[in-house]
Design an enzyme around this catalytic site. Structure first.
Site, PDB file in Angstrom:
ATOM      1  N   GLY A  71       0.821  -1.193   0.000  1.00  0.00           N
ATOM      2  CA  GLY A  71       0.000   0.000   0.000  1.00  0.00           C
ATOM      3  C   GLY A  71       0.859   1.249   0.000  1.00  0.00           C
ATOM      4  O   GLY A  71       2.037   1.219   0.369  1.00  0.00           O
ATOM      5  N   GLY A 111       1.438   5.281   1.416  1.00  0.00           N
ATOM      6  CA  GLY A 111       1.389   5.827   2.771  1.00  0.00           C
ATOM      7  C   GLY A 111       2.636   5.473   3.561  1.00  0.00           C
ATOM      8  O   GLY A 111       2.774   5.863   4.716  1.00  0.00           O
ATOM      9  N   HIS A 169      -0.420   0.925   9.821  1.00  0.00           N
ATOM     10  CA  HIS A 169      -1.642   1.405   9.157  1.00  0.00           C
ATOM     11  C   HIS A 169      -2.690   1.854  10.148  1.00  0.00           C
ATOM     12  O   HIS A 169      -3.882   1.659   9.913  1.00  0.00           O
ATOM     13  CB  HIS A 169      -2.240   0.298   8.297  1.00  0.00           C
ATOM     14  CG  HIS A 169      -1.258  -0.421   7.462  1.00  0.00           C
ATOM     15  ND1 HIS A 169      -0.606  -1.543   7.888  1.00  0.00           N
ATOM     16  CD2 HIS A 169      -0.804  -0.163   6.224  1.00  0.00           C
ATOM     17  CE1 HIS A 169       0.211  -1.950   6.940  1.00  0.00           C
ATOM     18  NE2 HIS A 169       0.111  -1.132   5.921  1.00  0.00           N
ATOM     19  N   CYS A 211     -11.256   0.170   4.099  1.00  0.00           N
ATOM     20  CA  CYS A 211     -12.191  -0.783   3.494  1.00  0.00           C
ATOM     21  C   CYS A 211     -13.315  -0.054   2.738  1.00  0.00           C
ATOM     22  O   CYS A 211     -13.702  -0.459   1.638  1.00  0.00           O
ATOM     23  CB  CYS A 211     -12.773  -1.682   4.585  1.00  0.00           C
ATOM     24  SG  CYS A 211     -13.531  -3.158   3.922  1.00  0.00           S
ATOM     25  N   THR A 227      -7.168  -6.529   0.780  1.00  0.00           N
ATOM     26  CA  THR A 227      -7.609  -7.900   0.982  1.00  0.00           C
ATOM     27  C   THR A 227      -8.930  -8.145   0.270  1.00  0.00           C
ATOM     28  O   THR A 227      -9.117  -9.152  -0.415  1.00  0.00           O
ATOM     29  CB  THR A 227      -7.795  -8.143   2.492  1.00  0.00           C
ATOM     30  OG1 THR A 227      -6.551  -7.919   3.133  1.00  0.00           O
ATOM     31  CG2 THR A 227      -8.281  -9.540   2.774  1.00  0.00           C
TER      32      THR A 227
END
Ligand SMILES: Nc1ncnc2c1ncn2[C@@H]1O[C@H](COP(=O)(O)OP(=O)(O)O)[C@@H](O)[C@H]1O
Ligand SMILES: O=C[C@H](O)COP(=O)(O)O
Length: 650
Positions: free
Chosen positions: A55, A57, A244, A469, A514
């Site tokens: 990811g 960040g 995260h 999400c 995911t």
């Protein structure tokens, strides 16, 4: 944490940042569609490419570590969400084929996060099928010692130690290391690398409103935008947190910097027992023996001043010396950040034990320190001292699109995922229980429902996960709507199996994380089963659920998307009623499944990092989880299904 940003929206931010990274280093290039950064002119003698990704960040990871002598290519997802399998496949292809006479082998360093494991796993399967000539292996980095006591099936997370592994393996490959030897080296390193993080607060994602940890999803609060409290009181610290915003393992008053560092060093030094259980590492008493050579890595998570970070180095070195541990190299940098998190992680690597492990495995010892010291063009590696002169571009230079086009001969989309058209009224369309206009309306309504629920899902995922999400679901919904608008997805012209494959391909290409990988697996298997029903599965949906089960151990009761998906499929499969009644029952079942995840403990996904307040890690003990909101993935499935039903009936 600060909520002030120069860029106040995540829209386009990752790509812009990658463009900036490419501008910083004249020796790398960006392939924007896959968000891959790659070495423009790898040495013709380079036979093994080391790559990684994850990811966004975490900058400068991983674009900043892409360069000769380190990573041949890297790939970025959206903020805190794994890149999709499609992006990763392009990255693998660039690493293997760019400037290579014969394709290189590829070693992939994967940080132990579910989304990364699933998406990289899928991409590797696809790459192997498309390019049998490339040998691919992986090294899984799992260096966080903070969760060893938990009953989670996920295993330790990957933290800042990832960058150390990338440096050593990249240097080894550049020096001629083969795939097998480099993988052995990587596995030995990971077994002797341990990290822990601590922070004074959580990071803030640009454009995202924060969660109210007390909001259980039964209603939205209007004051979200003003509520950014991460729950860490002034003067307190959270120890054992991930990269995260996943909650840490423990909060405590920050007695003093010396106390904090002592506590962190203690946790890393005493990690042996738990480590032995999960990874077969050394026992607690002697994972670092008095004369062992050790390397110390200190990672600024992004929000601590350099003044304080240097002081942290002093504290850590001082503390280690009281344990008679004297690091032979000390590194400090924002290696792998968590946006602007006001914290840091420390990692220790036992060089001596790594060498012993290699020798025990009949692999010749390796000079790890020389590999760390070896020059690299990667601009964010702090060891870089000398810049090579940028070679001028020649007419024969290939850009990423050329490279990817050049291998298109071997690249063929598996027939199961290609669109198959049919004419209205043909047998394929007529066999579907709903008309094409109903399906179009249902898809649109499902997407609209998901978009409307984005805020709720974000809130739920912020309490128990990393908060992305909702965005991931919404990204998929927007892409499906765009495909319907453009006509590239058209239920009137597409047979059911191809329609399912089409939706799956859109979700795969536009949802990372995911959940994106799980949908890609589910839809691909569903469409395959629609084309060629298997005698072993009662229906195409149960075949899809079974395929999902091969990639994740999640079953109902584990607090995942499966809690909604499994009852949904069962209700759709029931033969006793009309198609519409089955659809309605499926929506009710998905809703009940999602509701059942309220207050449920988790053993999978990021939610597994959150324990009951008892913190005793007893399996099945949900003490302290009463206020925990529903699982965001299961919630999204329920919302989607309800929207779909409303669309069919409209
Ligand atoms: N191992 C797993 N098996 C099945 N579902 C999972 C698993 N791990 C996570 N999930 C589901 O994925 C959802 C989170 O998706 P996403 O935000 O993409 O995760 P992440 O950002 O952690 O990769 C969870 O709410 C849960 O439903
Ligand atoms: O930054 C995030 C990780 O690389 C990907 O993790 P995830 O997809 O499991 O959220």
């Amino acid at each position: 944490m600060s909520h002030k940003h120069i860029f106040n929206s995540p829209d386009g931010l990752v790509l812009k940042s990658l463009r900036g990274a490419a501008a910083l280093n004249p020796l790398i290039r960006l392939h924007a569609p896959s968000k891959s950064v790659y070495v423009a002119h790898p040495s013709p003698s380079l036979a093994l490419a080391v790559i990684t990704g994850g990811g966004a960040g975490h900058e400068p990871a991983h674009a900043g570590y892409t360069g000769a002598g380190m990573l041949t290519a890297s790939v970025s997802g959206d903020i805190f969400a794994s890149p999709s399998a499609k992006q990763i496949l392009a990255c693998i292809q660039l690493a293997a084929f760019n400037g290579a006479g014969t394709p290189r082998d590829v070693l992939i360093v994967i940080n132990n996060y579910t989304g990364d494991r699933l998406n990289f796993g899928l991409a590797i399967e696809q790459a192997r099928a498309l390019h049998p000539a490339i040998n691919i292996a992986t090294v899984l980095v799992a260096d966080d010692v903070s969760l060893l006591g938990r009953p989670s099936l996920v295993g330790p997370r990957g933290l800042g130690g990832n960058i150390f592994v990338c440096k050593v393996l990249g240097a080894f490959a550049a020096a001629g290391g083969t795939l097998t030897r480099t993988k052995h080296l990587g596995d030995a390193l990971v077994a002797n690398l341990r990290s822990i993080g601590a922070a004074l607060g959580h990071c803030h994602v640009p454009g995202r409103s924060s969660s109210n940890a007390n909001d259980d999803g039964r209603g939205s609060s209007d004051d979200d935008d003003n509520d950014h409290d991460d729950g860490i009181a002034p003067g307190h610290v959270e120890i054992g947190l991930g990269l995260h915003n996943e909650p840490g393992v423990r909060r405590a008053a920050l007695a003093s910097p010396t106390w904090l560092v002592r506590e962190m060093v203690r946790l890393v030094r005493e990690s042996g027992e738990g480590w032995a259980r999960v990874g077969g590492g050394s026992p607690a008493s002697d994972w670092i023996r008095p004369d062992d050579q050790v390397v110390l890595f200190i990672n600024n998570l992004g929000g601590v001043s350099q003044l304080e970070m240097s002081a942290v180095v002093d504290e850590v070195v001082g503390c280690l010396s009281t344990h008679t541990v004297h690091p032979v190299r000390v590194y400090l940098a924002p290696f792998m950040t968590s946006l602007n998190a006001p914290g840091f992680s420390i990692s220790l690597v036992n060089v001596t034990r790594t060498g012993e492990q290699l020798e025990a495995g009949d692999t010749p010892a390796v000079d790890l320190l020389a590999l760390l010291d070896a020059p690299t063009d990667a601009h964010a590696w702090t060891g870089v001292r000398v810049w090579p002169v940028s070679p001028p571009l020649s007419a024969s230079d290939k850009d990423a699109e050329d490279v990817l086009r050049a291998i298109q001969d071997t690249y063929s989309v598996p027939s199961s995922s290609g669109p198959e058209t049919t004419t209205p009224g043909s047998s394929a369309t007529a066999a579907a229980p709903f008309t094409p206009p109903q399906l179009t309306a249902a898809l649109r309504a499902a997407c609209a429902a998901v978009r409307a629920a984005e805020r709720d899902m974000t809130r739920f995922d912020t309490v128990v996960g990393d908060g992305d999400c909702g965005e991931t679901f919404a990204g998929g919904a927007r892409a499906v709507l765009a495909a319907l608008d453009s006509g590239s997805l058209n239920p009137s012209k597409t047979a059911p199996a191809a329609l399912v494959a089409g939706v799956g391909a859109i979700l795969e290409g536009n949802m990372g994380g995911t959940i994106g990988a799980l949908f890609a697996i589910f839809f691909t298997a569903w469409s395959r089963a629609l084309r060629s029903p298997s005698p072993e599965s009662a229906s195409s949906l149960s075949a899809a659920l079974k395929a999902l089960g091969a990639h994740t151990p999640a079953r109902p009761g584990d607090r995942t998307v499966v809690d909604a998906l499994a009852p949904l499929c069962a209700a759709l499969d029931a033969s006793s009623s009309t198609p519409l009644a089955r659809l309605e029952a499926a929506a009710r079942a998905a809703r009940a499944g999602a509701e059942s995840t309220r207050g449920m403990g988790a053993r999978l996904g990021r939610a597994s990092y959150v324990a009951g307040e008892s913190g005793d890690g007893v399996e099945g003990d949900n003490t302290g989880l009463e206020g925990v909101p529903p699982d965001p993935g299961a919630w999204g499935v329920a919302v989607m299904m309800e929207g779909f039903v409303a669309g069919v009936k409209a």
